[in-house]
Motif scaffolding. Structure first.
Motif, mmCIF file in Angstrom:
data_model
loop_
_atom_site.group_PDB
_atom_site.id
_atom_site.type_symbol
_atom_site.label_atom_id
_atom_site.label_comp_id
_atom_site.label_asym_id
_atom_site.label_seq_id
_atom_site.Cartn_x
_atom_site.Cartn_y
_atom_site.Cartn_z
ATOM 1 N N LEU A 36 -16.228 91.469 -27.328
ATOM 2 C CA LEU A 36 -15.239 90.148 -27.968
ATOM 3 C C LEU A 36 -14.886 89.015 -26.512
ATOM 4 C CD1 LEU A 36 -13.606 87.991 -30.049
ATOM 5 C CD2 LEU A 36 -11.507 89.714 -29.562
ATOM 6 N N GLY A 37 -15.475 87.626 -26.526
ATOM 7 C CA GLY A 37 -14.890 86.937 -25.569
ATOM 8 C C GLY A 37 -13.921 86.224 -25.075
ATOM 9 N N GLY A 38 -13.812 85.633 -26.694
ATOM 10 C CA GLY A 38 -12.885 85.168 -26.731
ATOM 11 C C GLY A 38 -12.374 84.370 -28.291
ATOM 12 N N TYR A 39 -12.218 83.200 -28.525
ATOM 13 C CA TYR A 39 -11.982 82.935 -29.982
ATOM 14 C C TYR A 39 -11.408 81.759 -30.165
ATOM 15 C CZ TYR A 39 -9.439 85.438 -34.248
ATOM 16 O OH TYR A 39 -10.143 85.622 -35.991
ATOM 17 N N ILE A 40 -11.912 81.357 -31.420
ATOM 18 C CA ILE A 40 -11.053 79.741 -32.253
ATOM 19 C C ILE A 40 -10.279 79.973 -32.547
ATOM 20 C CG2 ILE A 40 -12.054 78.055 -32.778
ATOM 21 C CD1 ILE A 40 -14.459 78.145 -31.527
ATOM 22 N N PHE A 41 -9.547 79.695 -32.085
ATOM 23 C CA PHE A 41 -8.239 78.605 -33.981
ATOM 24 C C PHE A 41 -8.248 77.692 -34.202
ATOM 25 C CE2 PHE A 41 -6.207 82.707 -31.211
ATOM 26 C CZ PHE A 41 -5.675 83.066 -32.914
ATOM 27 N N VAL A 42 -7.887 77.293 -35.728
ATOM 28 C CA VAL A 42 -8.060 75.994 -36.547
ATOM 29 C C VAL A 42 -6.794 75.589 -36.745
ATOM 30 C CG1 VAL A 42 -9.497 75.260 -38.844
ATOM 31 C CG2 VAL A 42 -10.052 77.389 -37.150
ATOM 32 N N ALA A 69 -7.396 92.279 -32.284
ATOM 33 C CA ALA A 69 -8.391 92.609 -31.470
ATOM 34 C C ALA A 69 -8.224 92.038 -29.972
ATOM 35 C CB ALA A 69 -10.113 92.860 -31.665
ATOM 36 N N ILE A 70 -7.482 90.929 -30.040
ATOM 37 C CA ILE A 70 -7.286 90.047 -28.638
ATOM 38 C C ILE A 70 -6.243 90.218 -28.238
ATOM 39 C CG2 ILE A 70 -5.738 87.543 -28.176
ATOM 40 C CD1 ILE A 70 -6.807 86.563 -30.516
ATOM 41 N N GLN A 71 -6.847 90.519 -26.965
ATOM 42 C CA GLN A 71 -5.476 91.411 -25.718
ATOM 43 C C GLN A 71 -5.214 89.779 -24.680
ATOM 44 O OE1 GLN A 71 -8.014 94.385 -23.771
ATOM 45 N NE2 GLN A 71 -8.030 95.137 -25.310
ATOM 46 N N PRO A 72 -4.367 89.524 -23.928
ATOM 47 C CA PRO A 72 -3.843 89.354 -22.960
ATOM 48 C C PRO A 72 -5.299 89.114 -22.533
ATOM 49 C CG PRO A 72 -1.860 90.350 -23.103
ATOM 50 C CD PRO A 72 -2.895 91.250 -23.588
ATOM 51 N N GLY A 73 -5.030 87.641 -21.496
ATOM 52 C CA GLY A 73 -5.488 87.076 -20.889
ATOM 53 C C GLY A 73 -7.263 87.030 -20.988
ATOM 54 N N ILE A 89 -8.360 74.717 -22.256
ATOM 55 C CA ILE A 89 -8.779 76.015 -22.376
ATOM 56 C C ILE A 89 -7.126 76.903 -22.673
ATOM 57 C CG2 ILE A 89 -9.867 77.594 -20.897
ATOM 58 C CD1 ILE A 89 -11.100 75.693 -19.831
ATOM 59 N N PHE A 90 -6.972 77.552 -23.820
ATOM 60 C CA PHE A 90 -5.939 77.907 -23.793
ATOM 61 C C PHE A 90 -6.674 79.766 -23.272
ATOM 62 C CE2 PHE A 90 -5.714 74.877 -27.074
ATOM 63 C CZ PHE A 90 -5.131 74.116 -25.893
ATOM 64 N N GLU A 91 -5.284 80.478 -23.100
ATOM 65 C CA GLU A 91 -5.293 82.297 -23.229
ATOM 66 C C GLU A 91 -4.105 82.370 -23.903
ATOM 67 O OE1 GLU A 91 -6.196 83.112 -18.588
ATOM 68 O OE2 GLU A 91 -3.509 83.433 -18.417
ATOM 69 N N ALA A 92 -5.008 83.762 -24.309
ATOM 70 C CA ALA A 92 -3.434 83.957 -24.864
ATOM 71 C C ALA A 92 -2.370 84.972 -23.828
ATOM 72 C CB ALA A 92 -4.640 85.816 -25.202
ATOM 73 N N SER A 93 -1.525 85.426 -24.270
ATOM 74 C CA SER A 93 -0.549 85.345 -23.372
ATOM 75 C C SER A 93 0.402 86.585 -24.073
ATOM 76 C CB SER A 93 1.071 84.199 -23.077
ATOM 77 O OG SER A 93 1.323 84.448 -23.852
ATOM 78 N N SER A 94 0.058 87.483 -24.865
ATOM 79 C CA SER A 94 0.451 88.438 -25.493
ATOM 80 C C SER A 94 -0.780 88.939 -26.224
ATOM 81 C CB SER A 94 1.274 87.758 -26.850
ATOM 82 O OG SER A 94 1.152 87.269 -27.645
ATOM 83 N N PHE A 95 -0.091 90.398 -26.761
ATOM 84 C CA PHE A 95 -1.471 90.661 -27.774
ATOM 85 C C PHE A 95 -1.373 90.461 -29.077
ATOM 86 C CE2 PHE A 95 -0.627 94.548 -24.700
ATOM 87 C CZ PHE A 95 -2.502 94.968 -24.503
ATOM 88 N N GLY A 96 -3.232 89.587 -29.696
ATOM 89 C CA GLY A 96 -2.566 89.331 -31.504
ATOM 90 C C GLY A 96 -1.819 90.744 -31.772
ATOM 91 N N GLY A 97 -1.378 89.943 -32.801
ATOM 92 C CA GLY A 97 -0.758 90.647 -34.226
ATOM 93 C C GLY A 97 -0.027 90.168 -34.932
ATOM 94 N N SER A 98 0.808 90.471 -36.069
ATOM 95 C CA SER A 98 1.360 90.034 -37.759
ATOM 96 C C SER A 98 2.548 89.130 -37.176
ATOM 97 C CB SER A 98 1.463 91.049 -38.466
ATOM 98 O OG SER A 98 -0.624 90.952 -38.394
ATOM 99 N N ASN A 99 2.709 88.443 -37.561
ATOM 100 C CA ASN A 99 4.132 87.932 -38.412
ATOM 101 C C ASN A 99 5.506 87.657 -36.589
ATOM 102 O OD1 ASN A 99 4.033 86.853 -40.201
ATOM 103 N ND2 ASN A 99 4.399 88.661 -41.436
ATOM 104 N N ILE A 100 4.248 87.576 -35.318
ATOM 105 C CA ILE A 100 5.034 87.245 -34.009
ATOM 106 C C ILE A 100 6.398 86.411 -34.138
ATOM 107 C CG2 ILE A 100 4.525 86.222 -31.755
ATOM 108 C CD1 ILE A 100 1.289 88.112 -32.164
ATOM 109 N N ASP A 101 6.197 85.486 -34.659
ATOM 110 C CA ASP A 101 7.343 84.271 -34.768
ATOM 111 C C ASP A 101 7.104 84.516 -36.649
ATOM 112 O OD1 ASP A 101 8.768 82.318 -35.956
ATOM 113 O OD2 ASP A 101 8.212 81.228 -34.026
#
Length: 170
Positions: A36-42, A69-73, A89-101
């Protein structure tokens, strides 16, 4: 739901077509051997401002395992399907998860539940002008007509980063 009898009491099992338990079909996922090199959100024009204000990207429940599977950075991008532009260009500042907010994109029918519970916190890596669809579409893996896979391989991310750099600052 499918009824099952355990000898005394019938109980319900979720059926395979229950959308809450649905996950991504293989065509929407990176092949297993690719990193996984990156991710697109919609988003659309209505949700984009909330995404940026909260510094949080989210997708529907069926993307939960994929987003985990998303990791910080990790490089992230935001596709606005109203304008057909890719923002970055954005980057993850947290791990991906469920219902962070869980209050983000609140479901009006189910108070306290997000319509997009597969979430990741983000930060801006580099501000660039958005890419028009004609310029970034050839880089992405197509899986169904106008749709594209949201998980990105390393080569796809490198090409997108090059396109954003060539496109310049906002």
């Amino acid at each position: 739901m499918t009824g099952v009898f355990n000898g005394n009491t019938p109980f319900q099992l979720p059926s395979s077509n229950d959308k809450r338990f649905k996950s991504l079909p293989p065509t929407e996922m990176l092949p297993r051997h690719e990193t996984l090199g990156g991710y697109i959100f919609v988003c659309n024009n209505d949700t984009m401002q909330e995404d940026l204000k909260r510094q949080l990207f989210g997708l529907p429940q069926r993307y939960r395992d994929s987003v985990r599977a998303i990791q910080p950075g990790l490089p992230l991008f935001l596709y606005n399907y109203t304008t057909h532009q890719l923002h970055g260009i954005f980057e993850a500042s947290s791990f991906g998860g469920s219902n962070i907010d869980p209050t983000a994109w609140e479901d009006k029918k189910c108070r306290g539940e997000s319509r997009f519970p597969a979430q990741v916190r983000i930060r801006i890596r580099k501000q660039c002008k958005p890419l028009e669809e004609d310029s970034f579409r050839p880089v992405l893996h197509h899986y169904d007509g106008p749709k594209f896979r949201l998980q990105l391989s390393v080569p796809e991310v490198l090409e997108l980063l090059d396109l954003f750099t060539e496109n310049g600052p906002p």
